[in-house]
Write a protein that holds these residues in place. Sequence first.
Motif, PDB file in Angstrom:
ATOM      1  N   ALA A 186     -46.237  66.789  22.036  1.00 41.52           N
ATOM      2  CA  ALA A 186     -45.627  67.493  23.169  1.00 41.52           C
ATOM      3  C   ALA A 186     -46.114  66.995  24.517  1.00 41.52           C
ATOM      4  CB  ALA A 186     -45.881  68.993  23.034  1.00 41.52           C
ATOM      5  N   GLU A 187     -47.420  66.747  24.677  1.00 38.21           N
ATOM      6  CA  GLU A 187     -47.889  66.311  25.983  1.00 38.21           C
ATOM      7  C   GLU A 187     -47.401  64.901  26.292  1.00 38.21           C
ATOM      8  OE1 GLU A 187     -52.209  65.884  26.399  1.00 38.21           O
ATOM      9  OE2 GLU A 187     -52.379  65.993  24.221  1.00 38.21           O
ATOM     10  N   ASN A 188     -47.303  64.030  25.290  1.00 36.66           N
ATOM     11  CA  ASN A 188     -46.759  62.689  25.513  1.00 36.66           C
ATOM     12  C   ASN A 188     -45.309  62.762  25.962  1.00 36.66           C
ATOM     13  OD1 ASN A 188     -49.177  62.420  24.030  1.00 36.66           O
ATOM     14  ND2 ASN A 188     -48.527  60.464  23.182  1.00 36.66           N
ATOM     15  N   GLN A 189     -44.532  63.593  25.268  1.00 37.90           N
ATOM     16  CA  GLN A 189     -43.122  63.750  25.620  1.00 37.90           C
ATOM     17  C   GLN A 189     -42.971  64.328  27.021  1.00 37.90           C
ATOM     18  OE1 GLN A 189     -40.960  66.392  23.033  1.00 37.90           O
ATOM     19  NE2 GLN A 189     -39.291  66.620  24.494  1.00 37.90           N
ATOM     20  N   TYR A 190     -43.712  65.368  27.327  1.00 41.26           N
ATOM     21  CA  TYR A 190     -43.611  66.029  28.626  1.00 41.26           C
ATOM     22  C   TYR A 190     -43.957  65.068  29.762  1.00 41.26           C
ATOM     23  CZ  TYR A 190     -44.453  69.418  32.362  1.00 41.26           C
ATOM     24  OH  TYR A 190     -44.418  70.109  33.555  1.00 41.26           O
ATOM     25  N   LEU A 191     -44.898  64.167  29.511  1.00 43.29           N
ATOM     26  CA  LEU A 191     -45.324  63.223  30.536  1.00 43.29           C
ATOM     27  C   LEU A 191     -44.651  61.861  30.398  1.00 43.29           C
ATOM     28  CD1 LEU A 191     -49.128  64.117  30.727  1.00 43.29           C
ATOM     29  CD2 LEU A 191     -47.318  64.767  32.316  1.00 43.29           C
ATOM     30  N   GLY A 192     -43.466  61.820  29.762  1.00 41.62           N
ATOM     31  CA  GLY A 192     -42.617  60.642  29.883  1.00 41.62           C
ATOM     32  C   GLY A 192     -42.364  59.807  28.669  1.00 41.62           C
ATOM     33  N   GLN A 193     -42.971  60.105  27.505  1.00 41.75           N
ATOM     34  CA  GLN A 193     -42.824  59.220  26.354  1.00 41.75           C
ATOM     35  C   GLN A 193     -41.565  59.598  25.563  1.00 41.75           C
ATOM     36  OE1 GLN A 193     -46.321  58.607  23.606  1.00 41.75           O
ATOM     37  NE2 GLN A 193     -46.478  56.853  24.981  1.00 41.75           N
ATOM     38  N   GLN A 194     -40.443  59.291  26.169  1.00 43.45           N
ATOM     39  CA  GLN A 194     -39.141  59.538  25.557  1.00 43.45           C
ATOM     40  C   GLN A 194     -38.107  58.686  26.282  1.00 43.45           C
ATOM     41  OE1 GLN A 194     -37.181  63.339  26.539  1.00 43.45           O
ATOM     42  NE2 GLN A 194     -38.959  63.853  27.807  1.00 43.45           N
ATOM     43  N   LEU A 195     -36.940  58.574  25.668  1.00 40.94           N
ATOM     44  CA  LEU A 195     -35.814  57.902  26.313  1.00 40.94           C
ATOM     45  C   LEU A 195     -34.532  58.486  25.743  1.00 40.94           C
ATOM     46  CD1 LEU A 195     -34.546  55.730  24.060  1.00 40.94           C
ATOM     47  CD2 LEU A 195     -36.514  54.389  24.755  1.00 40.94           C
ATOM     48  N   TYR A 196     -33.419  58.127  26.365  1.00 41.43           N
ATOM     49  CA  TYR A 196     -32.109  58.541  25.877  1.00 41.43           C
ATOM     50  C   TYR A 196     -31.305  57.312  25.509  1.00 41.43           C
ATOM     51  CZ  TYR A 196     -32.864  63.382  27.164  1.00 41.43           C
ATOM     52  OH  TYR A 196     -33.354  64.666  27.223  1.00 41.43           O
ATOM     53  N   ILE A 197     -30.534  57.446  24.429  1.00 42.55           N
ATOM     54  CA  ILE A 197     -29.678  56.367  23.950  1.00 42.55           C
ATOM     55  C   ILE A 197     -28.229  56.790  24.141  1.00 42.55           C
ATOM     56  CG2 ILE A 197     -28.939  55.045  21.933  1.00 42.55           C
ATOM     57  CD1 ILE A 197     -31.807  55.266  20.884  1.00 42.55           C
ATOM     58  N   SER A 198     -27.505  56.013  24.931  1.00 46.44           N
ATOM     59  CA  SER A 198     -26.094  56.289  25.191  1.00 46.44           C
ATOM     60  C   SER A 198     -25.238  55.442  24.256  1.00 46.44           C
ATOM     61  CB  SER A 198     -25.746  55.972  26.649  1.00 46.44           C
ATOM     62  OG  SER A 198     -24.355  56.083  26.866  1.00 46.44           O
ATOM     63  N   VAL A 199     -24.430  56.123  23.451  1.00 50.70           N
ATOM     64  CA  VAL A 199     -23.476  55.454  22.562  1.00 50.70           C
ATOM     65  C   VAL A 199     -22.093  55.925  22.995  1.00 50.70           C
ATOM     66  CG1 VAL A 199     -22.768  55.044  20.173  1.00 50.70           C
ATOM     67  CG2 VAL A 199     -25.177  55.521  20.699  1.00 50.70           C
ATOM     68  N   ILE A 200     -21.325  55.046  23.618  1.00 49.37           N
ATOM     69  CA  ILE A 200     -20.034  55.442  24.173  1.00 49.37           C
ATOM     70  C   ILE A 200     -18.932  54.500  23.692  1.00 49.37           C
ATOM     71  CG2 ILE A 200     -21.003  56.527  26.230  1.00 49.37           C
ATOM     72  CD1 ILE A 200     -20.423  54.010  27.786  1.00 49.37           C
ATOM     73  N   THR A 201     -17.711  54.968  23.827  1.00 49.68           N
ATOM     74  CA  THR A 201     -16.537  54.130  23.584  1.00 49.68           C
ATOM     75  C   THR A 201     -15.626  54.240  24.804  1.00 49.68           C
ATOM     76  OG1 THR A 201     -15.434  55.977  22.469  1.00 49.68           O
ATOM     77  CG2 THR A 201     -16.586  54.397  21.076  1.00 49.68           C
TER      78      THR A 201
END
Length: 549
Positions: A503-518
């Motif tokens: 949780a602390e890693n995620q809260y302080l930035g250790q995440q990303l988003y993946i965009s899958v579009i058409t």
Amino acid sequence: MAIGGIIVVLLLCLLSVVRGEDPYLFFTWNVSYGTLSPLGIPQQVILINGKFPGPNINSTSNNNVVVNIFNNLDEPLLFTWHGVQQRKNSWQDGVPGTNCPISPGTNYTYRFQVKDQIGSFFYYPSTGMHRAAGGFGGLRINSRLLIPVPYHDPEDEYTVVMCDWYTKSHTTLKKFLDSGRSIGRPEGVLINGKNAKGDGKDEPLFTMKPGKTYKYRVCNVGIKNSLNFRIQGHSMTLVEMEGSHVVQNAYDSLDLHVGGCVSVLVTADKEPKDYYIVASTRFTKSVLTGKGIIRYTNGNAGPSSDIPEAPTGWAWSLNQFRSFRWNLTASAARPNPQGSYKYGKIDITRTIRIVNSVKREQGKIRYALNGVSHVDTETPLKLAEYYGVADKVFQYNSIQDDPPASVVNNIEIKANVLNITHRKFVEIIFENPEKSIQSYHLNGYAFFAVAIEPGTWAPDKRINYNALDAVSRHTIQVFPKCWAAVMLSFDNVGMWNLRSMIAENQYLGQQLYISVITPERSLRDEYTMRDEQLLCGIVKDLPRPPPYV
């Protein structure tokens, strides 16, 4: 055929259409604060309908789930449905990159379908550090009656949500992180919100009839520590892991890393009395242990004080991971690519190497993936994309697929968004150069966990992949100074969160988003945004885009 017969046939056809929609399950949740003492110290917790943990969602494959949530907290709130793939429907994913939060004193209704899935999952609040205060609970997806499972029906099924636990409030933990401090070590371990004292006054969490077999659905819903799960004096047969039937091996104990879930069968074939169900922290200097009571219905004695010890070292856990195998003969809803038994022969179109890092700047800690520490934007990324204003909110492909060390260690703070082409088969490598264990989760997907190995990854390491029967799952642990490899087809259109479950890693930035579009904006690929979708940020007053067709 006579006219009367034709009418009857038409009526039967009409009835089959009317009845053809999958069943609906409706829930109303009042989310509020309450005061409890899980570890003997009064503290604020998050309750759902007055319960801690929250109520179980008991569904069946393809059910439509409708959850109306009333936010009675003093903070904005979101819920995410951990492991539910949300086919074509990241609108209901319940994370800050896809949804505007539910404001205090208001309500919002989530609507999603547990499409083509079975297994043991859970839900939790995804905003801030709310998960440290509760608000979590089990989410079952049962197999439809027409589809047999590879074991006999158990006498009963029990949900076990276990977690490390802090006696400090979630607001205090959040202030620690905002000020540059760590949240430190937890004070204990809870099993279904409790920790047995062993004084003879503990009420049982579960009961078992002699000679009967029971199914336990076990999830680690904690915020920091891997946990070892075991039942005093009993062997467990592993039958399901994060939505996949697995080869049925027997275990004395199982390591569950943060975000992980399993289902095990346990037979009540021991002396009739009480037994401890046990969860202990792993890879920590001091071991914290939580206990609960399982009671035989004809039992007449308390549990033995001789509690089985947890294993030591991460090598033991790595070897256990290697024993997990997908059950290829079981009939069940299949992960995507649908029904694929030959993922190892699918051509990889892209390899993404993700390396975690941490850096302290100006007295504050930031965690990152490939040199980018994610920050949530005022306008959710998905809404910005849908309204055609993504360029005003974020940039695509903010990280490199194969970053050099200089990039990994030079942390930038911004929205971290990766674009992946629809239906491409991708290999993701997680490298963990740190001394602590990592656990990653990807919303919207299941992936094939093909390898975990010590050292750093290189293309020639593919020879060590399990290319035949790796378990399809949605979380993957990465041990210290190790790498992990997963493979998957990105066939689920939407904006999906890949995050550290620490949780602390995620809260302080250790995440990303993946965009899958058409480019087609077609209902074939993705559902249209609902009329009642919450709007915020720069899209709040913009004209609504035309619906998908």
